[in-house]
Structure formats: structure tokens, C-alpha cells
Scaffold this active site. Structure first.
Site, short mmCIF file in Angstrom:
data_model
loop_
_atom_site.label_atom_id
_atom_site.label_comp_id
_atom_site.label_asym_id
_atom_site.label_seq_id
_atom_site.Cartn_x
_atom_site.Cartn_y
_atom_site.Cartn_z
N ASP A 281 0.71 26.11 -83.62
CA ASP A 281 0.37 26.90 -82.44
C ASP A 281 -0.05 25.99 -81.30
OD1 ASP A 281 -0.47 28.70 -80.56
OD2 ASP A 281 -2.09 29.54 -81.76
N ASP B 196 4.41 28.48 -74.08
CA ASP B 196 3.81 29.00 -75.29
C ASP B 196 4.85 29.18 -76.38
OD1 ASP B 196 2.14 30.11 -77.10
OD2 ASP B 196 2.02 32.06 -76.11
#
Ligand SMILES: *[C@@H]1O[C@H](CO)[C@@H](O)[C@H](O)[C@H]1NC(C)=O
Ligand SMILES: *[C@@H]1O[C@H](CO)[C@@H](O)[C@H](O)[C@H]1NC(C)=O
Ligand SMILES: *[C@@H]1O[C@H](CO)[C@@H](O)[C@H](O)[C@H]1NC(C)=O
Ligand SMILES: *[C@@H]1O[C@H](CO)[C@@H](O)[C@H](O)[C@H]1NC(C)=O
Ligand SMILES: *[C@@H]1O[C@H](CO)[C@@H](O)[C@H](O)[C@H]1NC(C)=O
Ligand SMILES: *[C@@H]1O[C@H](CO)[C@@H](O)[C@H](O)[C@H]1NC(C)=O
Length: 486
Positions: free
Chosen positions: A282, A88
Site C-alpha cells: 500500500d 494511489d
């Protein structure tokens, strides 16, 4: 944002002067890089998943990365305990579940797939503090101890790496957050100064020269890719890398990977130009979320139908074979995203394919309106781009992915000033004036039917502009007839 002041005082590294991305080929040694393959997860219901992430109205990276799209295997402790970690770029802590938590001991064994870590079973474990606590916007999260232990990724072992153990947890997946140290929960929640998270620890241990990494996919359809810490594989992109500044946030701090989107096109048609729109890269978001006016304008071009109830648009699945591309421009580089990347097959809850009322197969369109949230470049964009996240210099280098690469040419990212031809700084990059806090858009957005709208005054992000509102209501009615084929 309680911990920010503490952090600002203690860690000058986030304000390092910008020397740009520097690559070099080591003459006598192999490049100092750490790389490993990643697997891209297929998400059965990307819209619902994103909605959970975006529920609070803003995409707050630290707190809502319950599930990301890319994962890799690693081991922790002595002897090695294997865990599967979701990579992430939007959060900054590594954390894992432990087998004895209520979540992992419950019927259903939800922790089995991703694996768990037991401190008591590791001879090299070391306790740090009990203030690990990460919370997601949907109320789930994990809390427990911050500890250190050995960490192995591929062929690389770190003697010691700090991470969290979820003694209390409501998320079955361990997360490997590799974002800015500013977003560690130890900083944000406990108000402490930052620790060395994985990329920073790799630098500290001398395994890589600079806190920077590349993330790319090996090909369009397959689900594998690579992350390369400290290096760039110049065979995996077309042309040269263009280097852009990361947009800083309030107080001039860098916490998220915000770029400035300046234009959008569909084939030769300009959809938006002269923009200065902050957009968040993202890797944990499935779809791409653009300012409402831009989303509307592209729906016009591709004949997508917006469903206000879902907050997303549907498009005939046949558009996947349309050869026109959507271009995203960042001051000067433009990344072309092909339609097959933006046409996503989904099924109804009963598992049947969706169709429009005329019987045509309906697919989810990969661009949705951001509404009042931060616009996001998610997986539907990221797959087409080779991205270098340069945390040391607060820059992102970008190029069109070369999906058909059959070779590798790994060069090291160094800290020197001798830039190589494969990364060129973009001249006079545009600074974002809109995006983070709902300011008016800049520039113009061209609507297919209504001509050119000057976005400055009326198309604020957060509200669909006047004319299309009616149209969207009509579309919502049309979509009421969207049904699962019998
Ligand atoms: C992780 O390990 C599992 C089990 O050995 C394997 O099936 C999977 O492909 C591995 N994933 C990655 C990303 O290497
Ligand atoms: C580890 O062992 C200690 C001492 O036996 C025990 O008190 C503790 O509960 C154990 N921790 C876990 C997470 O099992
Ligand atoms: C973690 O944070 C949440 C939300 O702020 C709070 O409700 C919870 O009590 C905290 N957990 C621990 C163990 O401190
Ligand atoms: C594991 O960590 C311990 C303690 O930090 C260290 O002494 C040992 O060398 C590490 N093992 C490996 C394989 O790096
Ligand atoms: C692609 O779709 C657009 C919009 O529907 C259409 O105008 C164009 O002709 C299509 N191009 C091809 C090559 O099918
Ligand atoms: C990659 O290779 C495939 C099959 O050989 C081809 O159809 C496709 O056009 C190529 N893509 C690019 C971007 O060159």
C-alpha cells in the site's frame, strides 16, 4: 462488495492466464512506455494519518485513500486545466475537485494547492453519469459526476479518460487511483461493469503494451521517484526482478496487491520463518503493519518500546545509524530495509522533539502491529523495493532498489512469452494461508527473551500473544514518561 457479481460476469480480463512479466527491448523504435516523475510527500504525523486510514479495522483500499504519499501534475480538458494528483495504487478511480463546490469556495481556499477542474470551461468535456461517489472510513469523501475529457500526463495525452468530479467533496486533494478496475466505485457501489481507468486506457490507446507499471524512488533521502507505465528501468534495481503471484481474494478475484510474506529477519537473526502471511502493498500507508507476534519479535531485536495507546513503537533516534538491516522474505527474494528507513523523526504536537525518560531522543519505529487489520507493507518498506505491478498477469515483480543509479535502461513490458533475464518467476511461491481474515499464523516467530514461540496456535493476528502482553503493559508505563523536551 455489491458490484462484484456484475463485474465478474462482464470482464474476463482479471482472470487472464499468467504468462509472467515479459520485457523486451524494441530494436527499431524507442520502448512503448509512459513515464513521469513523482514527488513523495512528507507527512508530519504519519501515525495519526495512518490511524485515520485504518480506523474501520481493515484497510479497504477503495474507501480510505484520502491522502497518499506520491503525487504528480496532470492536466484535464481543453484548454488545459492543471491539477496535482495523488498517485494511489490502492484505489482505482481518478477524481478531482471543482472550484464551485462548498469545500473549494469556503474560506481558507483549501483546493488551491491541488487545483480544480471546471467542466464548463472545457470544450472537450463529456458527461457520463451522476453516480460517482467515493467515501473514506473517516466519513469524508467526494461525490458527483463521472465524465470524460482529455487528460495529459507529462508528454502523453489521452483523447478521452473517464474520471470523477467532486461536486460535493470533503477532501482537498485529487486522487489518481491506478489499481485493479474491480475497485472502481462504479463497480463497487453503482454495480456497473468496469470502465478503462488510466493504466487500462493507456493499453487500449496503444500507448503501452500491457497493463503493468513500475514505481520506484530515485534515492533514499530525496523525495523524487518515477512511475513508468508499460516498462521497467533495469538500472534502478540490483540483481534481477523476482516475479511473485498476487494473492487472490474470495471467489478467486484480484482486487488488491496482496503478496505472501514468508520470513522476517534482523541481520543474521531469524525473526519469523515458514510464514504464509498475506500482506498488502500500500503506497498510501506511511508505516508497515505486521502481525502482532512479528512486530513484538522485532521490537525485541531493535529495543523498540511499544506504546499501546498509540498502537506504535518508539526507538532511540540513534538507531538510524545502525547498519543492521531488516529482511523481508517472499518465498525466495528478500528485500533488505536499512534502519534509517525505519527510524522516523516526529515531533510532539507542540513541535518539540520527543525524548525517552533518560533524555535520549525518541523516534517513531516504522513497523507497527497490525492488530485485527490486514498487515500492510507501507512506505517504510516500499522505499527499498523496486516494484512492478503487473495487473495483466496478476503478478508483482520485486527487487532491491539501486538508489545510486546514474543511468537509465528502459525496457518495455510486452504480452509475449519470451521472458528476459531481468525478470524470473519465483519457483513454488508460497500461497498465503493467513492475513486476510485473521487465520492463525503459520511457522514460527522467535521472541528475543522468551525463545521460540510456535505461532500456529497462539499468535493469531489480532491479539498480542500471552507473554508479551505483560511486557507491553510495562512498556506502556515507561512510555507514559515519554515527554516533549522543554
Ligand atoms: C507540479 O507543479 C508545481 C507548480 O508548477 C511544481 O511546483 C511541482 O514541483 C510540480 N510537481 C511535480 C510532481 O511535477
Ligand atoms: C455549467 O453551466 C450550466 C449552464 O450554464 C449550469 O447550469 C451549470 O450549473 C454549470 N456547472 C457548473 C459546475 O458550474
Ligand atoms: C454517497 O455515499 C454516501 C455513503 O453511502 C451517502 O451517504 C451519500 O448520500 C452518497 N451521496 C450521493 C450524492 O449519492
Ligand atoms: C480532446 O478530446 C477531443 C474529444 O474526445 C478530441 O477530439 C481531441 O482530439 C482531444 N485533444 C487532444 C489534444 O488529444
Ligand atoms: C545494531 O543494533 C543491534 C540491536 O540493538 C545491536 O545488537 C547491534 O550491535 C547494532 N549494530 C551496530 C553495527 O551498531
Ligand atoms: C550510494 O552512494 C552513497 C554516496 O556516494 C554511498 O554512501 C552509499 O553507500 C551508496 N549506496 C549504495 C546502496 O550503494
Amino acid at each position: 462488495m455489491k458490484g462484484l457479481a456484475t463485474f465478474a460476469a462482464s470482464a474476463g480480463l482479471l482472470w487472464a492466464c499468467s504468462e509472467g512479466l515479459t520485457l523486451s527491448r524494441r530494436t527499431n523504435a524507442s520502448p512503448k512506455v509512459v513515464g513521469f516523475p513523482v514527488v513523495r510527500k512528507s507527512v508530519p504525523n504519519p501515525l495519526k494519518r495512518d490511524q485515520l486510514r485504518r480506523r474501520s479495522g481493515t484497510v479497504k483500499a477503495t474507501l480510505d485513500n484520502e491522502e497518499t504519499l506520491y503525487f504528480a501534475n496532470a492536466t484535464l480538458g481543453t484548454p488545459a486545466q492543471t491539477v496535482r494528483l495523488h498517485i494511489d495504487t490502492g484505489s482505482s478511480d481518478l477524481w478531482v475537485n471543482t472550484a464551485t463546490s462548498a469545500l473549494c469556495t469556503a474560506k481558507g481556499k483549501v483546493c488551491t494547492a491541488a487545483g480544480t477542474y471546471s467542466a464548463n470551461d472545457s470544450s472537450t468535456y463529456s458527461y457520463i453519469a451522476s453516480d460517482f461517489n467515493i467515501t473514506y472510513v473517516d466519513g469524508s469523501g467526494a461525490s458527483g459526476d463521472y465524465v470524460t475529457d482529455n487528460f495529459t500526463l507529462g508528454s502523453t495525452t489521452l483523447k478521452t479518460l473517464q474520471f470523477g468530479i467532486g461536486y460535493t467533496s470533503s477532501s482537498p486533494e485529487g486522487i489518481l487511483g491506478i489499481g485493479y478496475q474491480l475497485n472502481e466505485v462504479q463497480v463497487q457501489r453503482a454495480g456497473k461493469s468496469a470502465y478503462l481507468n488510466l493504466p487500462a486506457q493507456l493499453v487500449s490507446d496503444g500507448l503501452i503494451s500491457s497493463n503493468a507499471y513500475s514505481l520506484w524512488l530515485n534515492d533514499l533521502d530525496a523525495s523524487t521517484g518515477s512511475i513508468l507505465f508499460g516498462g521497467v528501468d533495469t538500472d534502478q534495481f540490483q540483481g534481477t526482478l523476482a516475479t511473485l503471484p498476487v494473492q487472490s481474494e474470495s471467489g478467486g478475484q484480484y482486487g488488491e496487491f496482496l503478496l505472501t510474506l514468508t520470513g522476517l529477519s534482523f541481520g543474521d537473526t531469524v525473526i519469523a520463518k515458514d510464514q504464509a502471511q498475506a500482506v498488502l502493498l500500500d503506497s498510501g500507508s506511511s508505516l508497515t503493519y505486521l502481525p502482532d507476534a512479528m512486530a513484538e519479535a522485532i521490537y525485541d531485536q531493535v529495543s523498540a518500546q511499544y506504546d499501546s495507546q498509540e498502537g506504535a513503537a518508539y526507538i532511540p533516534c540513534s538507531m538510524a545509524s545502525n547498519s543492521t538491516t531488516v529482511g523481508f522474505t517472499f518465498s525466495s527474494p528478500t528485500i533488505q530495509v536499512s534502519m534509517d528507513e525505519l527510524v522516523i523523526e516526529i515531533s510532539s504536537s507542540s513541535g518539540r522533539p520527543l525524548t525517552f525518560s533518560n533524555g535520549e531522543r525518541a523516534c517513531l519505529f516504522g513497523i507497527a502491529p497490525a492488530g485485527s487489520s490486514t498487515p500492510v507493507l507501507g512506505d517504510t518498506f516500499i522505499r527499498s523495493a523496486y516494484l512492478v505491478y503487473d495487473l495483466a498477469n496478476n503478478e508483482i515483480s520485486i527487487a532491491q532498489t539501486n538508489f545510486n543509479a546514474t543511468s537509465n535502461n528502459v525496457v518495455e513490458i510486452t504480452t509475449g512469452t519470451a521472458a528476459v533475464p531481468s525478470a524470473t518467476a519465483v519457483q513454488n511461491p508460497v500461497t498465503a494461508t493467513a492475513g486476510a481474515t485473521n487465520e492463525a499464523m503459520a511457522g514460527t516467530v522467535t521472541l528475543g527473551a522468551g525463545g521460540t514461540a510456535t505461532a500456529t496456535s497462539k499468535a493469531k493476528s489480532g491479539a498480542m500473544s500471552t507473554m508479551p502482553q505483560m511486557k507491553l503493559t510495562a512498556l506502556a508505563v515507561t512510555l507514559g514518561m515519554l515527554y516533549a523536551a522543554m
